[in-house]
Design a protein around this motif. Structure first.
Motif, mmCIF file in Angstrom:
data_model
loop_
_atom_site.group_PDB
_atom_site.id
_atom_site.type_symbol
_atom_site.label_atom_id
_atom_site.label_comp_id
_atom_site.label_asym_id
_atom_site.label_seq_id
_atom_site.Cartn_x
_atom_site.Cartn_y
_atom_site.Cartn_z
ATOM 1 N N SER A 50 38.181 34.492 52.797
ATOM 2 C CA SER A 50 38.274 35.686 52.208
ATOM 3 C C SER A 50 38.271 36.747 53.542
ATOM 4 C CB SER A 50 37.236 36.210 51.154
ATOM 5 O OG SER A 50 37.358 35.409 50.085
ATOM 6 N N ASN A 51 39.046 38.024 53.168
ATOM 7 C CA ASN A 51 38.896 39.001 54.070
ATOM 8 C C ASN A 51 38.014 40.043 53.537
ATOM 9 O OD1 ASN A 51 39.425 41.276 55.446
ATOM 10 N ND2 ASN A 51 41.637 41.292 55.068
ATOM 11 N N SER A 84 35.359 33.108 56.845
ATOM 12 C CA SER A 84 35.556 34.635 56.185
ATOM 13 C C SER A 84 35.546 35.449 57.417
ATOM 14 C CB SER A 84 34.813 34.781 55.019
ATOM 15 O OG SER A 84 34.872 34.110 53.985
ATOM 16 N N LEU A 86 33.902 32.051 48.612
ATOM 17 C CA LEU A 86 34.496 33.135 49.376
ATOM 18 C C LEU A 86 35.228 32.623 50.729
ATOM 19 C CD1 LEU A 86 31.458 35.413 48.733
ATOM 20 C CD2 LEU A 86 33.847 36.065 48.164
ATOM 21 N N SER A 87 35.535 31.425 50.730
ATOM 22 C CA SER A 87 35.813 30.518 52.011
ATOM 23 C C SER A 87 37.237 31.438 52.373
ATOM 24 C CB SER A 87 36.046 29.332 52.068
ATOM 25 O OG SER A 87 36.712 28.839 50.857
ATOM 26 N N LEU A 126 31.093 31.094 52.476
ATOM 27 C CA LEU A 126 31.638 32.059 52.966
ATOM 28 C C LEU A 126 32.548 31.546 54.441
ATOM 29 C CD1 LEU A 126 29.148 33.706 51.848
ATOM 30 C CD2 LEU A 126 30.498 35.461 52.619
ATOM 31 N N SER A 151 38.271 32.315 47.070
ATOM 32 C CA SER A 151 38.736 31.933 48.286
ATOM 33 C C SER A 151 39.992 32.746 48.844
ATOM 34 C CB SER A 151 38.803 30.433 48.165
ATOM 35 O OG SER A 151 39.682 30.021 47.113
#
Length: 133
Positions: A51-52, A71, A48-49, A68, A29
């Motif tokens: 995330s870049n 993201s 992956l919340s 996600l 994250s």
């Protein structure tokens, strides 16, 4: 003083992903994964919340059950990827290439699809959901 990106995920998980291309149930994250080559990565049930993932290559990645939410996948290559049962709410897919991605059961509220190229993928803009006919 310059500050780097805020890292809220787990550094051990980042290292595992970058060395093995596998990171099931990992906390990624709010990580900066821009330009990452994650071809065929196993990211099932990963967080992956926020995330870049700008310009990341996620070709063939398995993100089944991944979160996600929020993201940024601007310019990402997302071909033959699996987003089954994933949370894609508030994801930015601006200028992304999304080809043959499986989004069965995914939550897709408030997607930004500006200039995205979408082919053979169950993502669309507008129209009525056939489930409500």
């Amino acid at each position: 003083m310059l500050a780097g990106p805020s890292l809220a995920g787990n550094p051990i998980h980042i290292q595992r992903l970058l060395t093995t291309n596998e990171c099931m149930r990992c906390d990624l994250s709010n990580e900066d994964l821009r330009n990452a080559h994650l071809i065929g990565a196993d990211l099932r049930d990963a967080d992956l919340s926020g995330s870049n993932l700008i310009e990341a290559n996620l070709e063939g990645a398995d993100m089944t059950g991944a979160n996600l939410e929020g993201s940024n996948l601007t310019g990402a290559t997302v071909t033959n990827a699996s987003f089954n049962d994933s949370n894609l709410d508030d994801v930015n897919f601006t200028r992304a290439m999304i080809y043959d991605a499986d989004v069965t059961g995914a939550s897709m509220n408030n997607l930004d699809l500006t200039s995205a190229q979408i082919f053979d993928t169950g993502i669309g803009i507008g129209g009525q959901d056939p489930a409500f006919d």
